[in-house]
Scaffold this motif. Structure first.
Motif, mmCIF file in Angstrom:
data_model
loop_
_atom_site.group_PDB
_atom_site.id
_atom_site.type_symbol
_atom_site.label_atom_id
_atom_site.label_comp_id
_atom_site.label_asym_id
_atom_site.label_seq_id
_atom_site.Cartn_x
_atom_site.Cartn_y
_atom_site.Cartn_z
ATOM 1 N N UNK A 183 -28.291 -9.266 -30.614
ATOM 2 C CA UNK A 183 -27.768 -8.840 -29.317
ATOM 3 C C UNK A 183 -26.551 -9.666 -28.916
ATOM 4 N N UNK A 187 -22.930 -8.310 -27.940
ATOM 5 C CA UNK A 187 -22.275 -8.576 -26.665
ATOM 6 C C UNK A 187 -20.963 -9.327 -26.870
ATOM 7 N N UNK A 190 -18.546 -6.820 -27.769
ATOM 8 C CA UNK A 190 -18.204 -6.029 -26.587
ATOM 9 C C UNK A 190 -17.234 -6.792 -25.695
ATOM 10 N N UNK B 32 -24.439 -6.329 -16.520
ATOM 11 C CA UNK B 32 -23.395 -6.288 -17.551
ATOM 12 C C UNK B 32 -22.717 -4.922 -17.558
ATOM 13 N N UNK B 38 -20.828 -2.548 -20.647
ATOM 14 C CA UNK B 38 -21.748 -2.268 -21.733
ATOM 15 C C UNK B 38 -22.882 -3.272 -21.697
ATOM 16 N N UNK B 39 -24.019 -2.830 -22.151
ATOM 17 C CA UNK B 39 -25.147 -3.744 -22.315
ATOM 18 C C UNK B 39 -25.762 -3.437 -23.679
ATOM 19 N N UNK B 40 -26.012 -4.497 -24.426
ATOM 20 C CA UNK B 40 -26.495 -4.322 -25.793
ATOM 21 C C UNK B 40 -27.981 -4.650 -25.852
ATOM 22 N N UNK B 41 -28.747 -3.751 -26.452
ATOM 23 C CA UNK B 41 -30.172 -3.975 -26.670
ATOM 24 C C UNK B 41 -30.511 -3.662 -28.119
ATOM 25 N N UNK B 57 -25.927 0.255 -27.764
ATOM 26 C CA UNK B 57 -24.846 -0.068 -26.821
ATOM 27 C C UNK B 57 -24.926 0.936 -25.676
#
Lengths: 582, 167
Positions: A183, A187, A190, B32, B38-41, B57
């Motif tokens: 993750x 991020x 990103x 976020x 964007x937020x990543x999981x 994403x």
């Protein structure tokens, strides 16, 4: 017709063949030779064998060769080990031992460094502060200590696919918290994209780092992959070179895997060595002091210490000698000595007749300002001082010597009876003098008095018991000498008998002369009786003319016989008399 | 281990984040989304005997699709187009989004998630519109973040499609 044509064709063909031989004949032969060579597998193998070493040497740095050779070499090694691990084990044996030792030494060194740091900081004031911080924050003491002694530490290194943002590989170091690396990788990508898109940066530029408090993320971008290093503390600029080198190495070694990445990350385990090389820790306390400077400082300190010790020893030695000299000095009693407030201090008792301590101090080479002395007066009983004191008090006449032994002060030499008498009275009162022995001087005084007394003979008038004219002074002198003898007798506590004897000349009858001589003796006795004490037993007697001074009929000689003489006899037979302290 | 990047696309308030939340336990805050966009999981699933880690994403959705989000699509192996079935305009927006995603990410698999299937009474996306996109090869799954309906299926289908495309 046809035969003729055939003949012509044949000639043409031959001519053509000749022409062909002339023009390309040599090339044909060469081609045939090359063909034979190419068809000959053994020859081809020999040819390749000849050029292959040179090709490999020339292109050793070409990554394509590395990639091409790696799989067969790996397979060959694997097959060799499977078949018979012996040869490879033998070949690796010389390098495995040192490698293992090196690894063990590095691990031990790391452990010892950690132990040293723990010990170094375990008992200091700073460590107490850190322990409080550890209690406050809930962290372990070692962790808090590490954070404070750390210059920088690379805690995590991410290898990220540049296009997808997927994590290719991840290595960590130290106790830092590691959240989900996948993750974080996403991020980070990103955020990089966000920055790049938001601020319209130039192509090729990208986010190179992030910083939050003491943590920073160093990002290095390659054509296909990104390295992101999480650094705690302040890493030097040169660390970026390390990241670049690692990234270049990964791109070189894993070029195909990066280019064909579809989500399978297993191939990137091979990137671990390059990523591990980016993990680095540097502590503040690892810097070692300049030993040369340290030695110089230590040497200077040792020299100064030696000089100080030398001066201190010399001063101490002088002081000890001074104190010893004072102790040996008669009339000085040292009660205490030592150093006080940076100075030498001494106190004690001093006889006024003893030697001046300041004189001894001057002889000792000690600075008078460095010595504080306190002396209380007292009378010393030592013989040498007692003699001095006796001499000072008694003031003996010239020729009289005083000596003290076992508390008895002895006087010798000619002394007046008066002095002897005074000395006998005073001497026992002098400190250090238990008794006064004036035997030698007394004898002389007595002998002197007796001699002078017996030498006198007051003359009397003819036929009478009165002094002849001009004999009054003689009688007074006689009386004075008796007085001196009495004094001497008192000094020596001796009794004397004085036989005062009267004489006459030969004129006249003996019956008359005897009473006359007795009368003359009585006259003198009456004169001396006033000055004589009981120590003098005075007896008067007359002998008439039996003991004349001269036997002559001349008138002058007869006058010399009309006299009174005296005989002194000690009573009790005691020759030595001592005066003792009452 | 195989990893795949999947983007969640859709207009504002279609339920992308709710679908992700239904599917994974996130370590990052939703803020976020409104900040970085964007937020990543992450979710690891097994499809066709293959263990796959999906890196999701979740892209912030607005009606006017922002350029900043295009870069987030780069490298995506697949995506979920999320539509709010009770708002037809989100379906129309999804068609535009699909075109944009195809430009940026290429011809990668995607699934149309018709979300809020639990609100059947308010449904606005009609079958005809769905037939149109189905004819175009779109994979369609009805989902409800509220009830969990179709959520796993949507992710599995796009994952399976990605694996098939990979082979």
């Amino acid at each position: 017709m046809s035969d003729a044509r055939a003949g012509t064709d044949e000639r043409d063909y031959e001519a053509f063949g000749e022409l062909r031989t002339l023009i390309v004949g040599e090339e044909r032969d060469q081609l045939a030779s090359i063909r034979i060579r190419l068809d000959d597998q053994a020859q081809r193998q020999r040819d390749v064998g000849e050029v292959l070493p040179a090709v490999l040497l020339e292109h050793a740095a070409d990554p394509r060769f590395t990639r091409a050779l790696t799989p067969p070499v790996e397979r060959a090694i694997t097959a060799s080990v499977r078949n018979n691990p012996g040869p490879l084990a033998d070949a690796l044996f010389p390098v495995m031992g040192p490698a293992i030792r090196k690894a063990v030494a590095a691990a031990l060194s790391s452990m010892v460094d950690g132990l040293n740091r723990t010990l170094e900081h375990s008992l200091s004031w700073r460590s107490l502060v850190w322990r409080v911080e550890a209690l406050r924050t809930g962290k372990s003491f070692g962790e808090v200590m590490l954070l404070h002694t750390l210059v920088f530490r690379v805690e995590q290194v991410f290898l990220i696919d540049r296009t997808t943002g997927l994590l290719l590989h991840h290595v960590t170091e130290g106790p830092g918290e590691v959240r989900d690396a996948d993750l974080i990788s996403g991020m980070l990508t990103a955020i990089r994209d966000f920055v790049k898109d938001s601020f319209s940066v130039t192509d090729g530029d990208s986010l190179e780092g992030l910083r939050v408090g003491e943590l920073s993320v160093w990002i290095e971008q390659g054509p296909r992959a990104i390295i992101a290093a999480v650094v705690r503390g302040a890493a030097p600029r040169t660390y970026r070179t390390t990241l670049q080198a690692a990234l270049e190495r990964i791109h070189l070694e894993l070029a195909d895997d990066l280019a064909q990445f579809k989500g399978d990350t297993s191939a990137f385990e091979a990137a671990r060595p390059a990523l591990d090389a980016c993990l680095h820790t540097e502590f503040a306390s690892t810097a070692k002091p300049n030993h040369r400077t340290l030695w110089l400082l230590l040497s200077a300190a040792a020299l100064l210490l030696a000089l100080w010790a030398g001066f201190a020893f010399r001063a101490s030695s002088r002081w000890n000698h001074y104190v010893d000299a004072l102790r040996a000095e008669p009339g000085i009693v040292v009660v205490s000595s030592g150093r006080r407030f940076g100075k030498y201090a001494i106190s004690g008792l001093r006889d006024p007749l003893a030697r001046d301590p300041n004189a001894l101090l001057a002889e000792s080479s000690l600075a008078p300002t460095d010595v504080v002395a306190t002396w209380e007066p007292y009378y010393a009983a030592s013989p040498s001082l007692a003699v001095v004191r006796a001499r000072h008090v008694l003031q003996p006449p010239q020729g009289v010597t005083l000596d003290l032994k076992d508390g008895v002060l002895s006087a010798s030499g000619p002394a007046s009876v008066t002095w002897l008498a005074e000395a006998s009275r005073v001497a026992p009162l002098i400190p250090g003098v238990a008794a006064f022995d004036a035997t030698l001087s007394t004898d002389a005084a007595v002998r002197d008095a007796v001699a002078r007394l017996t030498a006198l003979a007051p003359l009397f008038a003819k036929g009478k018991a009165i002094l002849a004219p001009g004999q009054d002074d003689v009688l007074r002198q006689f009386v004075a000498l008796v007085g001196q003898l009495d004094t001497a007798a008192a000094a020596v506590r001796q009794r004397f008998r004085l036989d005062i004897i009267g004489h006459t000349d030969a004129d006249g009858a003996p019956e008359a002369n005897l009473p006359l001589s007795r009368a003359r003796a009585a006259t003198v006795r009456a004169a001396v009786q006033a000055v004589a004490s009981e120590r003098l037993e005075i007896v008067d007697a007359g002998v008439g003319s039996d003991d004349p001074a001269v036997r002559s009929d001349r008138e002058a000689d007869k006058q010399r016989n009309r006299r009174v003489t005296v005989r002194v006899t000690p009573l009790g037979g005691v020759a030595t008399v001592k005066a003792a302290r009452p | 281990m195989i990893q795949k990047k999947i983007c969640m696309l859709g207009s504002f308030a279609v339920g992308k984040t709710s679908l992700v939340s239904r599917y994974v336990t996130s370590i990052f805050s939703d803020k976020y989304l409104s900040t970085v966009g964007v937020k990543v999981d992450k979710k690891t699933i097994t499809v066709a005997e293959e263990e796959v880690t999906l890196v999701l994403w979740d892209l912030y959705g607005e009606d006017g699709f922002q350029t900043v989000q295009k870069s987030y699509l780069r490298g995506a192996a697949g995506y979920l187009l999320v539509v709010d079935g009770t708002r037809f305009e989100t379906f129309a927006a999804a068609r535009e989004l699909q075109k944009m995603a195809a430009q940026v990410a290429g011809d990668v698999p995607f699934v149309l998630a018709l979300n809020k299937a639990d609100l059947a009474a308010e449904w606005q996306v009609d079958e005809r519109a769905l037939f149109e996109v189905a004819d175009a090869g779109w994979r369609i799954v009805r989902t409800s973040a509220k009830t969990g309906l179709g959520v796993e299926e949507a992710f599995e289908r796009v994952t399976r499609a990605m694996l098939e495309q990979q082979t």
